[in-house]
Write an enzyme that holds these catalytic residues in place. Structure first.
Site, PDB file in Angstrom:
ATOM      1  N   CYS A  40      10.263  56.984  46.664  1.00  0.00           N
ATOM      2  CA  CYS A  40      10.967  56.451  45.496  1.00  0.00           C
ATOM      3  C   CYS A  40      11.855  55.281  45.928  1.00  0.00           C
ATOM      4  CB  CYS A  40      11.852  57.470  44.800  1.00  0.00           C
ATOM      5  SG  CYS A  40      10.955  58.905  44.204  1.00  0.00           S
ATOM      6  N   ARG A  43       7.354  51.911  47.575  1.00  0.00           N
ATOM      7  CA  ARG A  43       7.924  53.236  47.830  1.00  0.00           C
ATOM      8  C   ARG A  43       7.415  54.278  46.842  1.00  0.00           C
ATOM      9  NH1 ARG A  43      12.327  52.613  51.228  1.00  0.00           N
ATOM     10  NH2 ARG A  43      13.066  54.696  50.708  1.00  0.00           N
ATOM     11  N   TRP A  68       7.815  58.152  43.284  1.00  0.00           N
ATOM     12  CA  TRP A  68       6.674  58.820  43.910  1.00  0.00           C
ATOM     13  C   TRP A  68       6.918  60.291  43.639  1.00  0.00           C
ATOM     14  CZ3 TRP A  68       5.671  62.385  47.885  1.00  0.00           C
ATOM     15  CH2 TRP A  68       4.321  62.464  48.265  1.00  0.00           C
ATOM     16  N   ASN A  80      16.480  59.140  45.193  1.00  0.00           N
ATOM     17  CA  ASN A  80      15.380  59.118  46.160  1.00  0.00           C
ATOM     18  C   ASN A  80      15.652  60.235  47.150  1.00  0.00           C
ATOM     19  OD1 ASN A  80      13.461  58.486  48.138  1.00  0.00           O
ATOM     20  ND2 ASN A  80      14.780  56.958  49.082  1.00  0.00           N
ATOM     21  N   GLY A  81      14.717  61.187  47.266  1.00  0.00           N
ATOM     22  CA  GLY A  81      14.901  62.292  48.198  1.00  0.00           C
ATOM     23  C   GLY A  81      14.425  63.575  47.560  1.00  0.00           C
ATOM     24  N   GLU A  84      -8.536  55.071  63.117  1.00  0.00           N
ATOM     25  CA  GLU A  84      -7.789  54.117  62.300  1.00  0.00           C
ATOM     26  C   GLU A  84      -8.697  53.478  61.239  1.00  0.00           C
ATOM     27  OE1 GLU A  84      -4.952  53.621  61.539  1.00  0.00           O
ATOM     28  OE2 GLU A  84      -4.830  51.593  60.752  1.00  0.00           O
ATOM     29  N   LYS A  94      -8.162  53.864  57.202  1.00  0.00           N
ATOM     30  CA  LYS A  94      -7.977  52.660  56.378  1.00  0.00           C
ATOM     31  C   LYS A  94      -8.950  52.675  55.216  1.00  0.00           C
ATOM     32  CE  LYS A  94      -5.218  51.507  57.422  1.00  0.00           C
ATOM     33  NZ  LYS A  94      -3.999  51.563  58.132  1.00  0.00           N
ATOM     34  N   GLU A 125      -8.234  55.694  52.607  1.00  0.00           N
ATOM     35  CA  GLU A 125      -6.984  55.702  51.848  1.00  0.00           C
ATOM     36  C   GLU A 125      -6.970  54.688  50.712  1.00  0.00           C
ATOM     37  OE1 GLU A 125      -4.119  53.377  55.038  1.00  0.00           O
ATOM     38  OE2 GLU A 125      -3.141  54.533  53.506  1.00  0.00           O
ATOM     39  N   HIS A 158     -22.361  68.527  68.281  1.00  0.00           N
ATOM     40  CA  HIS A 158     -21.865  69.909  68.282  1.00  0.00           C
ATOM     41  C   HIS A 158     -21.598  70.413  66.866  1.00  0.00           C
ATOM     42  CE1 HIS A 158     -21.820  70.024  72.601  1.00  0.00           C
ATOM     43  NE2 HIS A 158     -21.257  68.807  72.581  1.00  0.00           N
ATOM     44  N   LYS A 191       4.421  53.784  50.455  1.00  0.00           N
ATOM     45  CA  LYS A 191       4.548  53.149  51.758  1.00  0.00           C
ATOM     46  C   LYS A 191       5.459  53.952  52.685  1.00  0.00           C
ATOM     47  CE  LYS A 191       3.928  49.663  54.529  1.00  0.00           C
ATOM     48  NZ  LYS A 191       2.594  49.662  55.165  1.00  0.00           N
TER      49      LYS A 191
HETATM   50  O1  M6R Z   1       6.449  54.083  58.265  1.00  0.00           O
HETATM   51  P1  M6R Z   1       5.641  54.862  59.247  1.00  0.00           P
HETATM   52  O2  M6R Z   1       4.970  53.994  60.244  1.00  0.00           O
HETATM   53  O3  M6R Z   1       6.396  55.974  59.896  1.00  0.00           O
HETATM   54  O4  M6R Z   1       4.479  55.523  58.366  1.00  0.00           O
HETATM   55  C1  M6R Z   1       3.563  56.417  58.931  1.00  0.00           C
HETATM   56  C2  M6R Z   1       2.382  56.621  58.025  1.00  0.00           C
HETATM   57  O5  M6R Z   1       2.782  57.149  56.797  1.00  0.00           O
HETATM   58  C3  M6R Z   1       1.617  55.309  57.780  1.00  0.00           C
HETATM   59  O6  M6R Z   1       1.211  54.716  58.967  1.00  0.00           O
HETATM   60  C4  M6R Z   1       0.365  55.579  56.908  1.00  0.00           C
HETATM   61  O7  M6R Z   1      -0.535  56.380  57.590  1.00  0.00           O
HETATM   62  C5  M6R Z   1      -0.269  54.271  56.463  1.00  0.00           C
HETATM   63  N1  M6R Z   1      -0.155  54.135  55.044  1.00  0.00           N
HETATM   64  C6  M6R Z   1      -1.718  54.178  56.732  1.00  0.00           C
HETATM   65  O8  M6R Z   1      -2.234  52.944  56.352  1.00  0.00           O
END
Ligand code: M6R
Length: 605
Positions: free
Chosen positions: A2, A27, A74, A98-99, A478, A482, A485, A501, A600
């Site tokens: 948030c 956020r 969020w 926020n929290g 990775e 990507k 998501e 396996h 984010k």
């Molecule tokens: O802000 P941070 O690097 O701690 O965030 C960690 C993950 O939430 C972040 O890398 C997330 O996996 C990305 N959205 C992936 O693209």
């Protein structure tokens, strides 16, 4: 997650709040809302979905006022809906939060017994109503009493009907800054929200309460004692938080990688040698650690996996990589002889923060590798190395990954040298190779058209597989994250040798398998795995070093990236993986920068 904002001054408050919120949508974007003083009353507007929905409502019925608070959500407690949107409260008090309030059920029960009723399913509404319950004319007294009852994390923006000339703010474990302007002031979860108006801000610390008026800001602690604070000046460039001609932030951020990497490594190469001593780690310290733990989440964790392979290979020091949410509950065996490295772009990730705290409780020193200056993880770590990616807005992390890997390389080279595992000459040679990487990344961008073509062949897939060995396996993870998501295509990453396996049974005609095959020493083995999936009907896409020879017919698509030595290949391999994810999502017509259900900055457990 948030984002919260607030404004007091002469400008059109609704407009300032909407502008500021647009910089915080990273956020969360499940809903948005504002509360603005109009003719002495609190006027609230809210809308489910992205900020643009709220904007339409506000444009049609704009509150005419100069003081107010705003929120982009969020969802945690209660589905995304108009009714669960912030601000919450009643005619006397309105709040944005926020929290997470852990004991909200107890508070709600208590308030219902006192005759209060609730409209939403949120934890936040209980705080608003508790403030109302304690309010007897002095807002600070009500805030202190409320916060004493509340357990959990919060950054709060609060307005009271009786005080239309001020905003109140408080925080614990969620970030909050107070922007300082000329006869106007702001609150915000993050600096980019206010950059268009001012670069000056106060950092609100744990347990502090701020009273924000047009011409001044006052702080007290939980005992109502005044607190003095220094104004900070942000060095963020406002343009950096704009799209700059690109269609999406993600594409812009992919293309910013050469600069981001250069800015991160250049100041840390001194006389040809890697030098991270700015964080306080000397060669002697580095030599002394028994073991390293790397703890992070998501993409940052994948940078940690790259770090593990490189550090273990070059420095021969044992490294354990943990997902932060697992680390904190597995009772890890950490001693004061170990170094715990936490990696985070935002510096606010709740699980990573908790892991940091746990490591410190166990007596270990924590090195934070963080992108956002002054963030919680940066402040709480014993030592910090800042990555210099600039603001990363797109939810899918791209440039942050590259700069995190860059720091891993600097650390690995320095540690290997400190341990006597490589000579000064070898250390200088590796460092010189790393210094060339920004230009090589620039060259790698030439594969963009190939990635677009590959993306067009993936959009119909129900599910796909990423495979690789060693460092290529780390990059497969990775690449797979990507893609899934943002494009919502299911994908899995697998160690190429492990397929047989069990997982290979998923391969049938047309299933795309993206093989990352850049490690020369492992190429023969990886090729055997590509043969295995090809012969079972897979549509094979291979990312390999320029000039590698493959049997004809093995790869349906081959994406070549410039050759570096094996250990540095992840720095360029990641580019096509990011571009494939990006273009697949664009072709599917989804929201690249704001994928569903995500945010984010993940400030909840
Ligand atoms: O802000 P941070 O690097 O701690 O965030 C960690 C993950 O939430 C972040 O890398 C997330 O996996 C990305 N959205 C992936 O693209």
């Amino acid at each position: 997650m948030c984002g919260i904002v607030g404004y007091i001054g002469e400008r059109d408050c609704s407009e300032v709040l909407l502008n500021a919120l647009s910089k915080l949508e990273y956020r969360g974007y499940d809903s948005a809302g504002i509360a603005v003083f109009e003719d002495g009353e609190i006027h609230v507007e809210k809308a489910k979905g992205e900020l643009k929905n709220l904007k339409e409502i506000v444009d049609a019925n704009k509150p005419d006022g100069h003081v107010g608070i705003g929120h982009t959500r969020w969802a945690t407690h209660g589905e995304p809906s108009d009714i669960n949107s912030h601000p919450h409260g009643n005619k006397r008090v309105s709040i944005v939060h926020n929290g997470i309030i852990e004991n909200y059920k107890d508070i709600k029960k208590f308030l219902i017994e006192k005759g209060y009723s609730f409209d939403s399913e949120t934890d936040t509404e209980t705080v608003a109503k508790l403030l109302d319950y304690y309010y007897e004319g002095d807002p600070i007294d009500a805030i202190i009493k409320t916060l004493k009852d509340v357990r959990g994390a919060y950054a709060l923006g609060i307005i009271f009907k009786d005080f239309p000339d001020r905003i109140f703010a408080a925080r614990k474990d969620s970030p909050l800054i107070i922007g300082v302007g000329d006869e106007e002031n702001f609150i915000a979860s993050d600096v980019p929200a206010i950059l268009q108006y001012t670069k000056n801000y106060y950092l609100l610390e744990q347990g502090e309460i701020a009273t924000i008026k047009e011409d001044r800001v006052e702080f007290v602690d939980m005992h109502k004692a005044p607190v003095k604070k220094e104004v900070q000046v942000s060095d963020l460039d406002m343009d950096a938080a704009e799209k700059g001609g690109y269609e999406h932030f993600m594409l812009k951020e992919i293309h910013e990688q050469p600069d981001a990497v250069k800015t991160t490594i250049a100041p840390r190469i001194i006389d040809g040698m890697p030098d991270i001593s700015e964080c306080g780690l000397t060669l002697e310290d580095l030599k002394g650690y028994r073991k390293l733990f790397i703890v992070a989440c998501g993409t940052a964790m994948h940078a940690g996996v790259v770090g593990k392979y490189v550090i273990e290979k070059l420095a021969r020091v044992e490294v354990t990589v943990d997902i932060a949410s697992e680390f904190r509950y597995r009772d890890p065996i950490i001693t004061p002889e170990d170094l715990v490295i936490v990696i985070s772009q935002s510096g606010e990730t709740a699980d990573t923060k908790a892991a940091l705290k746990l490591a410190q409780e166990k007596g270990a020193k924590v090195l934070g590798i963080v992108n956002v200056k002054g963030s919680s993880i940066a402040r709480d770590s014993d030592m910090v190395i800042y990555t210099h990616a600039g603001p990363e807005i797109s939810v899918a992390s791209t440039k942050a990954f590259s700069v995190q890997m860059s720091v891993m390389y600097l650390l690995a080279f320095e540690l290997a040298y400190a341990k006597g595992e490589i000579t000064e000459e070898e250390c200088k040679r590796l460092t010189a190779e790393l210094a060339k990487v920004p230009d090589v990344i620039e060259k790698t961008m030439e594969c963009e058209h190939d990635c677009q073509r590959v993306a067009s062949k993936l959009i119909k897939a129900q599910s796909l597989m990423y495979i690789g060995r060693g460092l290529d396996y780390a990059l497969s993870m990775e690449g797979s994250l990507k893609l899934k998501e943002i494009s919502y295509i299911h994908s899995e990453s697998y160690a190429a040798g492990e397929l047989k396996h069990g997982t290979i049974s998923l391969i049938e005609d047309g299933v795309p398998v993206i093989s990352v095959a850049t490690q020369s020493a492992l190429l023969e083995k990886t090729v055997s795995n590509i043969v295995e999936v090809k012969s079972r009907g897979a549509f094979t896409v291979t990312v390999a070093k320029e000039g590698e020879e493959f049997n004809s017919g093995l790869n349906d698509e081959l994406i070549e990236v410039p050759a570096l030595e094996d250990v540095l290949m992840p720095m360029v391999t990641v580019i096509p993986l990011q571009l494939i994810a990006y273009y697949t999502t664009v072709l599917k017509g989804f929201n690249v920068d704001k994928p569903r259900n995500l945010a984010k900055s993940v400030t909840v457990e």
